[in-house]
Design a protein around this motif. Structure first.
Motif, PDB file in Angstrom:
ATOM      1  N   LEU A   1      -2.975  -3.644   1.197  1.00  0.00           N
ATOM      2  CA  LEU A   1      -2.560  -3.944   2.567  1.00  0.00           C
ATOM      3  C   LEU A   1      -2.664  -5.426   2.882  1.00  0.00           C
ATOM      4  CD1 LEU A   1      -3.996  -1.079   4.767  1.00  0.00           C
ATOM      5  CD2 LEU A   1      -1.626  -1.812   4.625  1.00  0.00           C
TER       6      LEU A   1
ATOM      7  N   THR B   1     -16.436   7.516   5.159  1.00  0.00           N
ATOM      8  CA  THR B   1     -16.949   6.354   4.446  1.00  0.00           C
ATOM      9  C   THR B   1     -18.430   6.117   4.708  1.00  0.00           C
ATOM     10  OG1 THR B   1     -15.879   5.173   6.247  1.00  0.00           O
ATOM     11  CG2 THR B   1     -14.842   5.035   4.101  1.00  0.00           C
TER      12      THR B   1
ATOM     13  N   ASP C   1     -10.729   9.358  14.263  1.00  0.00           N
ATOM     14  CA  ASP C   1     -10.663   8.249  15.214  1.00  0.00           C
ATOM     15  C   ASP C   1     -10.526   6.895  14.530  1.00  0.00           C
ATOM     16  OD1 ASP C   1     -13.154   9.176  14.398  1.00  0.00           O
ATOM     17  OD2 ASP C   1     -14.222   8.194  15.997  1.00  0.00           O
ATOM     18  N   GLY C   2     -11.115   6.768  13.350  1.00  0.00           N
ATOM     19  CA  GLY C   2     -10.906   5.522  12.625  1.00  0.00           C
ATOM     20  C   GLY C   2      -9.434   5.421  12.259  1.00  0.00           C
ATOM     21  N   ASP C   3      -8.934   6.501  11.776  1.00  0.00           N
ATOM     22  CA  ASP C   3      -7.559   6.575  11.309  1.00  0.00           C
ATOM     23  C   ASP C   3      -6.561   6.307  12.437  1.00  0.00           C
ATOM     24  OD1 ASP C   3      -6.096   7.657   8.792  1.00  0.00           O
ATOM     25  OD2 ASP C   3      -5.138   8.747  10.432  1.00  0.00           O
TER      26      ASP C   3
ATOM     27  N   TYR D   1     -16.773   6.673  11.720  1.00  0.00           N
ATOM     28  CA  TYR D   1     -16.078   6.882  10.454  1.00  0.00           C
ATOM     29  C   TYR D   1     -16.936   7.819   9.626  1.00  0.00           C
ATOM     30  CZ  TYR D   1     -13.114   2.719  11.233  1.00  0.00           C
ATOM     31  OH  TYR D   1     -12.218   1.795  11.716  1.00  0.00           O
ATOM     32  N   GLY D   2     -16.493   9.074   9.508  1.00  0.00           N
ATOM     33  CA  GLY D   2     -17.292  10.029   8.754  1.00  0.00           C
ATOM     34  C   GLY D   2     -17.204   9.794   7.252  1.00  0.00           C
TER      35      GLY D   2
ATOM     36  N   GLU E   1      -7.555  -3.703   7.510  1.00  0.00           N
ATOM     37  CA  GLU E   1      -7.563  -4.733   6.477  1.00  0.00           C
ATOM     38  C   GLU E   1      -6.552  -5.828   6.793  1.00  0.00           C
ATOM     39  OE1 GLU E   1      -7.373  -1.539   5.856  1.00  0.00           O
ATOM     40  OE2 GLU E   1      -8.959  -0.981   4.442  1.00  0.00           O
TER      41      GLU E   1
ATOM     42  N   HIS F   1      -4.122   5.740   5.074  1.00  0.00           N
ATOM     43  CA  HIS F   1      -5.034   5.591   6.215  1.00  0.00           C
ATOM     44  C   HIS F   1      -4.306   5.050   7.449  1.00  0.00           C
ATOM     45  CE1 HIS F   1      -8.746   5.315   8.273  1.00  0.00           C
ATOM     46  NE2 HIS F   1      -9.118   4.097   7.940  1.00  0.00           N
TER      47      HIS F   1
ATOM     48  N   TYR G   1     -13.300  -4.414   6.713  1.00  0.00           N
ATOM     49  CA  TYR G   1     -13.016  -3.063   7.188  1.00  0.00           C
ATOM     50  C   TYR G   1     -13.602  -2.123   6.146  1.00  0.00           C
ATOM     51  CZ  TYR G   1     -10.316   0.843   9.134  1.00  0.00           C
ATOM     52  OH  TYR G   1      -9.932   2.026   9.714  1.00  0.00           O
TER      53      TYR G   1
ATOM     54  N   ASN H   1     -14.761  11.882  16.566  1.00  0.00           N
ATOM     55  CA  ASN H   1     -16.204  12.070  16.419  1.00  0.00           C
ATOM     56  C   ASN H   1     -16.960  10.756  16.588  1.00  0.00           C
ATOM     57  OD1 ASN H   1     -15.599  10.822  14.043  1.00  0.00           O
ATOM     58  ND2 ASN H   1     -16.083  12.571  12.727  1.00  0.00           N
TER      59      ASN H   1
ATOM     60  N   ILE I   1      -7.034   1.444  12.357  1.00  0.00           N
ATOM     61  CA  ILE I   1      -5.961   0.961  11.476  1.00  0.00           C
ATOM     62  C   ILE I   1      -4.598   1.512  11.882  1.00  0.00           C
ATOM     63  CG2 ILE I   1      -6.309   2.791   9.755  1.00  0.00           C
ATOM     64  CD1 ILE I   1      -5.919   0.660   7.575  1.00  0.00           C
TER      65      ILE I   1
ATOM     66  N   GLU J   1       0.841  -1.195   0.000  1.00  0.00           N
ATOM     67  CA  GLU J   1       0.000   0.000   0.000  1.00  0.00           C
ATOM     68  C   GLU J   1       0.877   1.245   0.000  1.00  0.00           C
ATOM     69  OE1 GLU J   1      -3.664   2.253   2.280  1.00  0.00           O
ATOM     70  OE2 GLU J   1      -1.953   1.523   3.377  1.00  0.00           O
TER      71      GLU J   1
ATOM     72  N   CYS K   1     -12.535  12.270   6.579  1.00  0.00           N
ATOM     73  CA  CYS K   1     -13.189  13.457   6.033  1.00  0.00           C
ATOM     74  C   CYS K   1     -12.209  14.592   5.811  1.00  0.00           C
ATOM     75  CB  CYS K   1     -14.306  13.917   6.968  1.00  0.00           C
ATOM     76  SG  CYS K   1     -15.853  13.078   6.594  1.00  0.00           S
TER      77      CYS K   1
ATOM     78  N   PRO L   1      -6.850   0.092  -2.122  1.00  0.00           N
ATOM     79  CA  PRO L   1      -5.804   0.307  -1.113  1.00  0.00           C
ATOM     80  C   PRO L   1      -5.860  -0.760  -0.016  1.00  0.00           C
ATOM     81  CG  PRO L   1      -6.962   2.373  -1.567  1.00  0.00           C
ATOM     82  CD  PRO L   1      -7.727   1.280  -2.243  1.00  0.00           C
ATOM     83  N   GLY L   2      -7.060  -1.134   0.353  1.00  0.00           N
ATOM     84  CA  GLY L   2      -7.215  -2.166   1.373  1.00  0.00           C
ATOM     85  C   GLY L   2      -6.692  -3.510   0.896  1.00  0.00           C
TER      86      GLY L   2
HETATM   87  C1  LIG Z   1      -6.390   1.251   3.707  1.00  0.00           C
HETATM   88  C2  LIG Z   1      -7.660   1.970   3.708  1.00  0.00           C
HETATM   89  N1  LIG Z   1      -8.696   1.438   4.339  1.00  0.00           N
HETATM   90  C3  LIG Z   1      -9.875   2.054   4.371  1.00  0.00           C
HETATM   91  C4  LIG Z   1     -10.052   3.231   3.742  1.00  0.00           C
HETATM   92  C5  LIG Z   1     -11.409   3.900   3.747  1.00  0.00           C
HETATM   93  N2  LIG Z   1     -11.531   4.958   4.696  1.00  0.00           N
HETATM   94  C6  LIG Z   1     -11.346   6.211   4.339  1.00  0.00           C
HETATM   95  S1  LIG Z   1     -11.540   7.268   5.608  1.00  0.00           S
HETATM   96  C7  LIG Z   1     -11.928   6.021   6.669  1.00  0.00           C
HETATM   97  C8  LIG Z   1     -12.286   6.265   8.086  1.00  0.00           C
HETATM   98  C9  LIG Z   1     -12.610   7.654   8.381  1.00  0.00           C
HETATM   99  O1  LIG Z   1     -12.975   7.788   9.709  1.00  0.00           O
HETATM  100  P1  LIG Z   1     -12.192   8.680  10.758  1.00  0.00           P
HETATM  101  O2  LIG Z   1     -10.753   8.346  10.738  1.00  0.00           O
HETATM  102  O3  LIG Z   1     -12.877   8.518  12.049  1.00  0.00           O
HETATM  103  O4  LIG Z   1     -12.305  10.151  10.204  1.00  0.00           O
HETATM  104  P2  LIG Z   1     -13.576  11.023   9.913  1.00  0.00           P
HETATM  105  O5  LIG Z   1     -13.925  10.772   8.478  1.00  0.00           O
HETATM  106  O6  LIG Z   1     -14.644  10.605  10.855  1.00  0.00           O
HETATM  107  O7  LIG Z   1     -13.101  12.382  10.139  1.00  0.00           O
HETATM  108  C10 LIG Z   1     -11.886   4.813   6.024  1.00  0.00           C
HETATM  109  C11 LIG Z   1     -12.181   3.558   6.672  1.00  0.00           C
HETATM  110  C12 LIG Z   1      -8.949   3.765   3.051  1.00  0.00           C
HETATM  111  N3  LIG Z   1      -8.996   4.889   2.370  1.00  0.00           N
HETATM  112  N4  LIG Z   1      -7.775   3.123   3.071  1.00  0.00           N
END
Ligand SMILES: Cc1ncc(C[n+]2csc(CCOP(=O)(O)OP(=O)(O)O)c2C)c(N)n1
Ligand SMILES: Cc1ncc(C[n+]2csc(CCOP(=O)(O)OP(=O)(O)O)c2C)c(N)n1
Ligand code: SF4
Ligand code: SF4
Ligand code: SF4
Ligand code: SF4
Lengths: 181, 75, 259, 356, 356, 259, 75, 181
Positions: free
Chosen positions: E88, F140, F106-108, F137-138, E60, F81, E29, F134, F112, D91, F64, E84-85
């Protein structure tokens, strides 16, 4: 001329550095050389071996399965490498800890009681140099002055005062190596 | 008074001579041999067999599980 | 007293200790005195005594214990480096009546596998994580691990671990103890008979808690790596007591409420 | 300054060459058979001498993303690993390619798939050359065949990477990584303080802000970007294809082999010629770009091309694509950490000739 | 039981089909454009009905390793992601292939490289077919061209995976994942309780212990294992190659396209034929194994084969390898989330014909 | 009193608040009321006031805020990510005099990116991690995050998050506060003026500590996601106060010794 | 006594009508308009301009940074 | 026959479900259908659009850039999609919130004040059905009974009691749609 050598024994016996000195000596003689240790978890359990190739031409693979010369320093290595000597090749071994002596008739077998000699001489540290002396006697590929140069190259500066002792050990090895068959 | 007597059987060919059992034994029963086994290790053996009380400490700490322990009450 | 003869004692009826039947006869590839062997054996004893063999699924890591499946006579899976808890999560969820454990080194569990460790514990997967912390990467030849002590030399901290650039030892047990998903977190050792016996008790508790689906059990074994510490086994164990134990104190860190 | 002659492991040569070349940073995670790169650097402690940063990451994933961050600053940064670790980096690698960042990635290949074996192999060719990550991208892939080239390709890799703003990979194997050979080392170069104009270094008033990203939510824009990448790869193919030939002039047969296999084939050429078989060797030095045109030319006059690889047959596809049916292409491979011997290779060629 | 007709998204169809087929577990995921698979399963909560486990993993990497663990128990487990997933997951995938475990992996492809775009693309072909992970291995790769096939290939994928103890992949794209279409759903099947004899399920007294691993420290043994894998892949090529043909009987030209591109080419065939151009379409349904033999046969009678892909040209290499120079092969592609139109495709074909 | 006319007041000399010059004029793509915008703006103000623009390198996450580089007029890198802390580690080590921050959801950060978060903090990298929590996951479309509250509905916990199968909310700030590498760990909010002002103070402290190379600063902003919580922004902020704050209490968790 | 008077300028085309400023304002100065802007949002505006004390709270919480605040002392 | 439709507006306007009902109705008429929403972060900011294709033959791509019919429900969508209607095609729009009315002369433009009507009828929930009615009037592709069947298929059972209200809304839409040019 290409000489393909395996040196095998315990971890603490200086197998790898002996190989390295041989390789460096080869470099001093303007030869192509390669030095290839066994690596990875094989090492667990304390065995160590290294393949050294000295040649007038470019070396193809550093990993080979048959050797011109095998230098064997413990029983496990004997079990593993006796059969890998090419017919007509040479096997040199230290009998210390050897329970089953080599038996092949198609190769020249030499014995060098280097461990015994080293402890006699209170020079355990240069045990491997005694063995190297044995090899140099049996196969006249490496010249003493080049080996000394090789030692200089491979030993850190602070150990250069030990070179005479190493030289002595090599000479002793040349004396005590003996043909068995 | 009933006294406890022990004895150990060590699979010397499998022993790696780590000496952990030797230092663990409360009765100094064990020692490393001067000879080496096929693998080149100075293996552990019962140097003072009469001292053994069969506590099994040696076996319990042996990383290679090469010790078997017996115990009996003797008068 | 009659002349002493061990032969009189060495009789089946006098047997007090033998190697567990859950151990195979394969010679373990570990270096002399390595705690992995003792940890394996102790776990095998618990599996035997608790009659778990037919329902145990074990997960080995990448690390010195990668070949654990050659030594324990149970069904085993060999995980990718750091991912054993992910495998175990799936195994346990798909087969909830099995006894599931991971066996992991400190590089495996506390470096590359950090996320899997934390989240498996956080979800409170009903598994046992058996964590052998020898403060170093054994398998690959003695590199620094997250658990390496400050000042400790390794092949990738040749001048000693330096907090400023390499960080401080990570205390995974303390971290996972904070997560509600863990029910039992304890630190043990295997270099003395008393230590091994305590570990065995801890393992038995973990079996009990897993049977009751109480959450993740995390047992750390503070162990040695004589080869990469470049010490004899006996010296390594002494060094461990003097240096590792102060940083990783033995004992329970978290026990189920009411225990 | 004079060059320095040393006996070194391939892995050590890479590490030493990186310091001498003036690399800015190395980020890695241990894995056999390449841990010596990190170990050597830690021992050499170049932070004190050249200022090069060396860091042991918590994982390969972290390491490649450190490289991304460092490269985005315009710094000369690198990482190394072996097969499983490189798989984890996919990745990150495609992000780096997508963000058009220059960096150097070393793969000291071992046998796979999975945990496999730690012995040398060449079975990551597809991953390196076709793209193990997602999306249309290419790495510049260099295949050293000696410890000397392990050293030399560090500089070459960085130079190409910066010239094209593209990640470069050294695709080596456990044999070349672990063996010691003679190596002539270049003199120490000073680390350059100049950073490229596109780098994120802090926005002065004098320029627009710099952004490093691989994202384009608009497919039109993304397509344009993809086209730009294709142009770049064409230019690389045009200008940077490198290969070596041995005794191909009069050859009826040709071995195509890279890295360790090429060394073996060179010996095999000699052995075969001793038996009167007119065989030559083409050794691709760059795997991407692949010496397609030259192979296509050679195809006009040779009867058989034999790809020799330590794999089930990966590069052979590029050989076939190069000659496009003009001549017979066959494959000889060993796998799982096994290295073919020159005799074996000759024997195999003879079988093929007999079958003709 | 009767089949059920529904209007569903491709992603939903996969999820529903997995439940109906009797899958044992899903580990995933979120990532656009495939998050509906996980969401649908969470909403459907099959744990309550069929007993299927559904879990949102922390990444992932965790997800694919959960699949490894579940598959090692002989369970029917799957995961899904987008480009991307999937990158990984490469280490996990090669472990699964190396441990010979059956499982299903879904890639709903988006534009790359890097973060790229979230729009549909077909630029992960190399990764899926050549091996994005290290070592010599192959996935069985299925390329659905409709929501119906998204549903159908779940069962097919699992069946093939278990038949050959090999991971199978559904290589789809954002268009098919996100669109709704008619789909006929199979009836609910009971989850099977039988587990394969090789699975790690707890060792009873009646058998030896089962070990799932991809490790072999001995290169000799590893090479034997590699040879076994090659045999398996040959058998798969022999027996499992699937493709569809449209109007190829009298064709002078042939489109080769899979998935979304194949739908477009089908329309393009119609448009071109209206203009009197005799063109047909070969749609590979399996990408590995690739319909090499059939393409090679067709090459005898057609003038041009045009690979149409939403990529810079990846599958086209397999087309070239299949025909091996027998006929001209060219490529038409859109990238970065752009989808070609049938007119565009026809126009491009006409250019090629003119150039002939 | 004269007739009131705002025009009399709206004069340059009376200006008390204007958008920071470090913000670009691009319209932010965030949903109405989203805290990301406020967090961006506050950070921009600090960069402006501390005159950091020319030596700041920011790292955006996947989430986001992936397009943050369109809004802040500074050099930025867009990370994969979860990996922003890895990028930041390298950036800071290679350019130690730069001000380096990551901005992560928070997802980030907590899913992961767990390993990168923990180890970057453990190494005590001299960076600022700005963590916008927040609870979802915003980007997605509203899936469950590690921080999602128990019982909270999301598109992947449609019946509410259930501790038994999905684990409990992970409190990253509390975990990283345990690591010796962090020097400052605090939790703030941006939905009230007082909250924003406190955040600003915290950010200024982080700048100071980074200038002094004191270790990792970790600032969590407990924030909202009106769209995926399916509430109006005002309702979302209220819900946040009532539900998020008890689970993630605002305030300092760790401050440098002697402060 | 000197009194503080404030005024806000809202970039209504950029306002997203989130209402956060409205509820934050201590003096109920702001309200959402009934009209929508180009983006379709009911934007915020100064409904009771004389109430404004220029505290800038609204601007400080505005996610989109669309509010500018002025303040002066009046007799 | 192939009809390619874009429906675009705000998130809350029922754009996606209107498309879904159209698609289901097509299924009831034994047509091939596809329904393709815009997805991803475009959604941020509250716009939503969906492409619906109804056809007698297999549909090639669900994502297209030119449409037979555009149904437009806010200004942003007008700006984006007015130009995507094929010459000779149809544009239907709700004038509520529209600041710039469509201007093309090469297409047929219809206006339907559905929002107004819905609030008059106090049936905001079926706003989108009024629009659908307008479409059905303008393009006689979908038959009322099939739409009802489609509604049944796409609404969960518990909402089936609302179908008569939906039907009424559709009929109202048919009445109020008016040609502009
Ligand atoms: C390797 C990988 N896995 C999954 C995604 C999809 N993805 C994009 S943003 C995200 C999570 C966003 O949530 P958060 O980090 O909480 O941020 P927010 O959007 O709430 O600000 C995911 C799962 C990605 N881009 N790359
Ligand atoms: C992805 C990946 N990275 C790295 C390695 C190399 N590797 C094997 S074991 C190991 C670490 C072993 O250390 P630890 O987990 O502490 O266990 P020990 O060997 O000390 O028991 C590493 C880095 C690998 N096999 N795979
Ligand atoms: S059983 Fe106890 S007393 Fe006997 S040798 Fe072992 S440790 Fe010593
Ligand atoms: S290297 Fe260390 S951990 Fe590994 S077997 Fe040897 S002593 Fe044990
Ligand atoms: S400046 Fe203060 S008083 Fe004036 S509108 Fe804003 S919040 Fe209200
Ligand atoms: S806070 Fe800003 S965006 Fe929200 S309503 Fe007020 S001015 Fe508009």
């Amino acid at each position: 001329m290409t000489e393909e050598i395996i040196i095998a024994g315990f971890g603490g016996q200086g197998v790898l550095s002996m190989g390295k000195i041989m390789a460096y000596s080869g470099v001093m003689q303007d030869m192509e050389v390669s030095w290839m240790p066994s690596y990875g978890p094989e090492m667990r359990g304390g065995t160590a071996n290294v393949i050294v190739i000295l040649s007038d031409e470019r070396i193809s693979s550093p990993i080979i399965r048959k050797f011109d010369t095998a230098i064997i320093l413990n029983q496990q290595s004997m079990d593993k490498f006796e059969d890998t000597v090419k017919p007509g090749g040479i096997l040199i071994y230290d009998s210390n800890g050897i329970t089953r002596h080599p038996e092949r008739g198609d190769i020249a077998i030499y014995r060098i009681d280097a461990a015994e000699e080293a402890s006699k001489m209170k020079m355990q540290k240069v045990f491997n140099m005694i063995v190297l002396g044995g090899f140099m006697k049996v196969k006249s590929i490496l010249k003493m002055d080049n080996v000394v140069k090789g030692l200089k190259k491979s030993l850190p500066e602070r150990y250069h005062n030990l070179i005479p002792m190493n030289e002595e050990a090599i000479k002793r090895g040349m004396e005590i190596v003996m043909k068995v068959n | 008074m009933a006294k406890v007597k022990g004895a150990v059987v060590i699979d010397t060919e499998k022993c790696k001579g780590c000496e952990v059992c030797v230092v663990t034994c409360p009765t100094q029963t064990l020692a490393l041999s001067h000879e080496v086994n096929g693998k080149g290790y100075n293996y552990s053996y019962s140097a003072n067999p009469e001292a053994c009380i069969g506590c099994a400490n040696c076996a319990v700490v042996c990383p290679d599980g090469v010790i078997t322990v017996y115990k009996m009450k003797v008068e | 007293m009659a002349e002493f003869n061990p032969k009189d004692i060495i009789k089946p009826e006098n047997l007090v200790y033998r190697k567990s039947k859950v151990l195979t006869d394969n010679v373990m590839h570990y270096c002399p005195g390595c705690g992995h062997g003792t940890a394996h054996r102790t776990l095998a004893e618990v599996i035997e005594e608790e009659e778990l063999q037919s329902r145990t699924i074990g997960i080995t890591p990448v690390g010195c214990s990668v070949l654990m499946y050659n030594y324990l006579d149970i069904d085993m899976q060999e995980a990718a480096h750091g991912r054993a808890p992910a495998l175990a999560t799936a195994v346990k969820r798909l087969m909830p009546d099995r006894f599931v454990f991971t066996y992991q080194g400190d590089g495996d569990l506390a470096a590359i596998g950090t996320a899997e460790t934390i989240h498996t514990c956080n979800r409170g997967e009903n598994i046992l994580i058996l964590f052998v912390n020898n403060g170093i990467y054994g398998m690959t030849g003695g590199q620094m691990a997250p658990t390496t002590l400050l000042g400790m030399k390794s092949s990738t901290s040749p001048y000693g671990r330096d907090a400023a650039t390499m960080g401080s030892p990570v205390k995974m047990a303390d971290l996972v103890a904070l997560l509600p998903g863990t029910c039992y977190v304890t630190r043990q050792s295997v270099h003395t008979a008393a230590g091994v016996r305590k570990l065995k008790k801890a393992l038995k508790k973990a079996v009990e808690y897993q049977n009751k689906n109480m959450g993740t059990c995390f047992i750390e074994v503070v162990s040695n790596c004589p080869s990469n510490w470049k010490m004899t086994p006996v010296a390594a164990n002494k060094w461990m007591e003097e240096n590792m134990f102060p940083a990783y104190p033995l004992g329970d860190i978290k026990v189920p409420a009411g225990e | 300054m004079e060059k320095e002659l040393k006996l070194m492991k391939g892995n050590e040569a890479i590490a030493e060459a990186a310091i001498r070349y003036g690399a800015d940073g190395y980020f890695g995670y241990p894995i056999t058979p390449q841990s010596e790169i990190l170990e050597y650097l830690m021992e050499a402690d170049p932070e004190k001498s050249t200022g090069m940063v060396v860091l042991q990451a918590e994982s390969e994933v972290a390491a490649i993303n450190m490289v991304y961050g460092g490269a985005a600053c315009g710094k000369k940064v690198m990482t190394s690993s072996s097969s499983p670790g490189i798989s984890l980096k996919q990745e990150g690698i495609t992000y780096i390619a997508g963000a058009e960042l220059p960096c150097l990635i070393v793969n000291v290949v071992r046998g796979g798939p999975g945990l496999g074996t730690i012995q040398p192999a060449q079975s990551d060719y597809f991953q390196a050359v076709k793209g193990g990550g997602h999306g249309d991208y290419h790495l510049i892939v260099l295949a050293p065949a000696s410890v000397q080239e392990m050293a030399d390709f560090v500089g070459l890799g960085f130079d190409l990477a910066f010239k094209y703003r593209n990640p470069a990979m050294i695709l080596s194997d456990g044999a070349i990584g672990q063996m010691m050979e003679k190596v002539e080392l270049m003199p120490y170069q000073k680390r350059s303080e100049d950073l490229p104009s596109w780098a994120t270094t802090g926005k002065p008033e004098t320029r627009e802000r710099n952004i490093i990203t691989s994202l384009d939510l608009d497919p039109n824009a993304q397509e344009k970007f993809n086209q730009k990448l294709i142009q770049k790869y064409r230019e690389i193919e045009e200008k940077e294809t490198r290969y070596e030939e041995f005794q191909t002039e009069d050859a009826d047969f040709i071995f195509v082999a890279y890295g360790t296999s090429a060394r073996i084939c060179q010996k095999a050429v000699q052995l075969a010629r001793e038996e009167g078989i007119k065989v030559g060797l083409l050794r691709p030095v760059t795997l991407f770009p692949f010496p397609k045109r030259r192979l296509n030319q050679l195809a006009d006059k040779v009867k058989v091309m034999m790809a020799v690889e330590m794999s089930a047959g990966q590069m052979v596809e590029d050989v076939m694509l190069s000659v496009n049916g003009k001549t017979k292409v066959c494959h000889y491979g060993r796998m799982g950490g096994m290295i073919p011997t020159p005799d074996e290779v000759v024997e195999n060629l003879k079988q093929i000739i007999k079958g003709e």
